[in-house]
Structures are given as structure tokens and as C-alpha cells.
Design an enzyme around this catalytic site. Structure first.
Site, short mmCIF file in Angstrom:
data_model
loop_
_atom_site.label_atom_id
_atom_site.label_comp_id
_atom_site.label_asym_id
_atom_site.label_seq_id
_atom_site.Cartn_x
_atom_site.Cartn_y
_atom_site.Cartn_z
N HIS A 51 20.85 30.33 62.57
CA HIS A 51 20.21 29.09 62.16
C HIS A 51 21.24 27.96 62.09
O HIS A 51 22.44 28.20 62.15
CB HIS A 51 19.51 29.26 60.80
C1 T46 Z 1 24.25 29.94 55.84
C2 T46 Z 1 24.91 31.25 55.96
C3 T46 Z 1 26.42 31.13 56.03
C4 T46 Z 1 18.09 31.72 48.44
O1 T46 Z 1 17.03 31.95 47.81
N1 T46 Z 1 19.00 30.86 47.93
C5 T46 Z 1 20.16 30.55 48.58
O2 T46 Z 1 20.97 29.75 48.07
C6 T46 Z 1 20.41 31.19 49.86
C7 T46 Z 1 21.69 30.87 50.62
C8 T46 Z 1 19.49 32.06 50.35
N2 T46 Z 1 18.35 32.34 49.65
C9 T46 Z 1 17.41 33.34 50.16
C10 T46 Z 1 16.68 32.94 51.44
C11 T46 Z 1 16.43 34.27 52.11
O3 T46 Z 1 15.23 34.85 51.64
O4 T46 Z 1 18.16 34.51 50.51
C12 T46 Z 1 17.60 35.14 51.64
C13 T46 Z 1 18.65 35.36 52.72
O5 T46 Z 1 19.02 34.09 53.29
P1 T46 Z 1 19.38 33.93 54.84
O6 T46 Z 1 18.57 34.87 55.64
O7 T46 Z 1 19.31 32.47 55.17
O8 T46 Z 1 20.91 34.43 54.84
P2 T46 Z 1 22.01 34.25 55.99
O9 T46 Z 1 23.12 35.18 55.61
O10 T46 Z 1 21.43 34.37 57.34
O11 T46 Z 1 22.51 32.73 55.82
C14 T46 Z 1 23.19 32.31 54.65
C15 T46 Z 1 22.64 30.95 54.18
O12 T46 Z 1 21.23 31.03 53.98
C16 T46 Z 1 22.91 29.87 55.20
O13 T46 Z 1 22.70 28.60 54.60
O14 T46 Z 1 24.70 28.96 56.40
O15 T46 Z 1 24.57 32.19 54.93
#
Ligand code: T46
Length: 137
Positions: A51
Site C-alpha cells: 500500500h
Molecule cells: C505502513 C507499514 C510500514 C490499526 O488499527 N492501527 C494502526 O495504527 C495500524 C498501523 C494498523 N491498524 C490495523 C489495521 C489492520 O487491520 O492493524 C491491521 C494491520 O495493518 P496493515 O495490514 O496495514 O499492516 P502492514 O504491516 O501492512 O502496514 C503497516 C501500516 O499499516 C502502514 O501504515 O506503512 O506498516
């Protein structure tokens, strides 16, 4: 490099004493920090991310172990290995990221400029490329 880059933090100490690194917002980090989160216990074959963010600015710091970050900024692609506590990776708006090769002990800490908002995410790569046309023009 445009819209992303490595930041070197101060590191004090010796092999005998151990080491201390300091990070100050608006000095080492180019924004006010509204949120901090951690990514841990990622299986080695897992790839996360896929993303970009429209507004959010972040600094990624690998506090333990190592992780590879693939970045695309609408123009160039690069790959950075994070494995030092005194180095942060700045990712500005509209940088596509994929995180892979997490070591078993990896602790990836992220300092973020905004509170969490799913509306700020672009998770569709084609939509990202389309929005890049106006963002990077
Ligand atoms: C990024 C990379 C480096 C929350 O509820 N609060 C938060 O502050 C974050 C970061 C995530 N979430 C929830 C949203 C999803 O249901 O945690 C779950 C996993 O998030 P995501 O699939 O977006 O995780 P990554 O590892 O793909 O990405 C994360 C960050 O979301 C993103 O901003 O840049 O780490």
C-alpha cells in the site's frame, strides 16, 4: 532519492558500555509524532504492506533483527535492508511499500505523523499508479 530516505540517529557508547540512541521530533524526525506502532513475530515467508499513503509520513526503525523494505515512489524502485537501531527509513506520502524477509526476532518500530485512518491508505496498485500521475507531475 525523492520522498523517501535514510535518517542516521545519534548513537552514544562503546562495546564495553553498550549503546544509546536518541530520536527527537522535528530534529531527527521531520514531523510531530502522533502515533507509534510495532510489528513483531512475522513469519519469514510473509510479505506485508502492499500500500501507499496519501498524507501520512512515517519513519521505520528496525529495533531488533532485520527486514527488507521495497519502495516505489512513482518513478524509481529500490530495496533497503533495515538492521540497525540508529538508522530510520523515512517514507513520505505516495510511496508504495512492501516489507519482506523479516528475521524471526525482528521488531519493526514505526513513528507516524498522523493518527490511524484507513481512508489514507491506497491498497490498490492500479489506483496508486493513477494517483501518482497527479502527485508526481
Ligand atoms: C505502513 C507499514 C510500514 C490499526 O488499527 N492501527 C494502526 O495504527 C495500524 C498501523 C494498523 N491498524 C490495523 C489495521 C489492520 O487491520 O492493524 C491491521 C494491520 O495493518 P496493515 O495490514 O496495514 O499492516 P502492514 O504491516 O501492512 O502496514 C503497516 C501500516 O499499516 C502502514 O501504515 O506503512 O506498516
Amino acid at each position: 532519492m525523492y520522498n523517501y530516505g535514510l535518517i542516521k540517529f545519534k548513537k552514544f557508547g562503546t562495546d564495553e558500555l553498550g549503546y544509546l540512541s536518541a530520536i527527537e521530533e522535528m530534529r531527527d524526525i521531520p514531523f510531530h509524532i502522533k502515533r507509534v506502532y510495532f510489528i513483531t513475530d512475522v513469519p519469514p515467508e510473509t510479505i506485508r504492506g502492499f500500500h501507499a499513503h496519501r498524507v501520512l509520513r512515517q519513519v521505520l526503525i528496525c529495533m531488533q533483527g532485520s527486514v527488507t523494505i521495497k519502495i516505489y515512489n512513482g518513478n524509481e524502485k529500490t530495496e533497503i535492508v533495515l538492521d540497525q537501531t540508529d538508522v530510520g527509513l523515512y517514507l513520505g506520502p505516495m510511496t508504495w511499500r512492501e516489507m519482506s524477509n523479516f528475521s524471526k526476532d525482528c521488531v519493526l518500530t514505526v513513528l507516524a505523523s498522523e493518527y490511524y485512518s484507513e481512508d489514507d491508505y491506497i491498497r490498490d496498485y492500479d489506483m496508486y499508479l493513477k494517483e501518482c500521475e497527479t502527485f508526481y507531475k
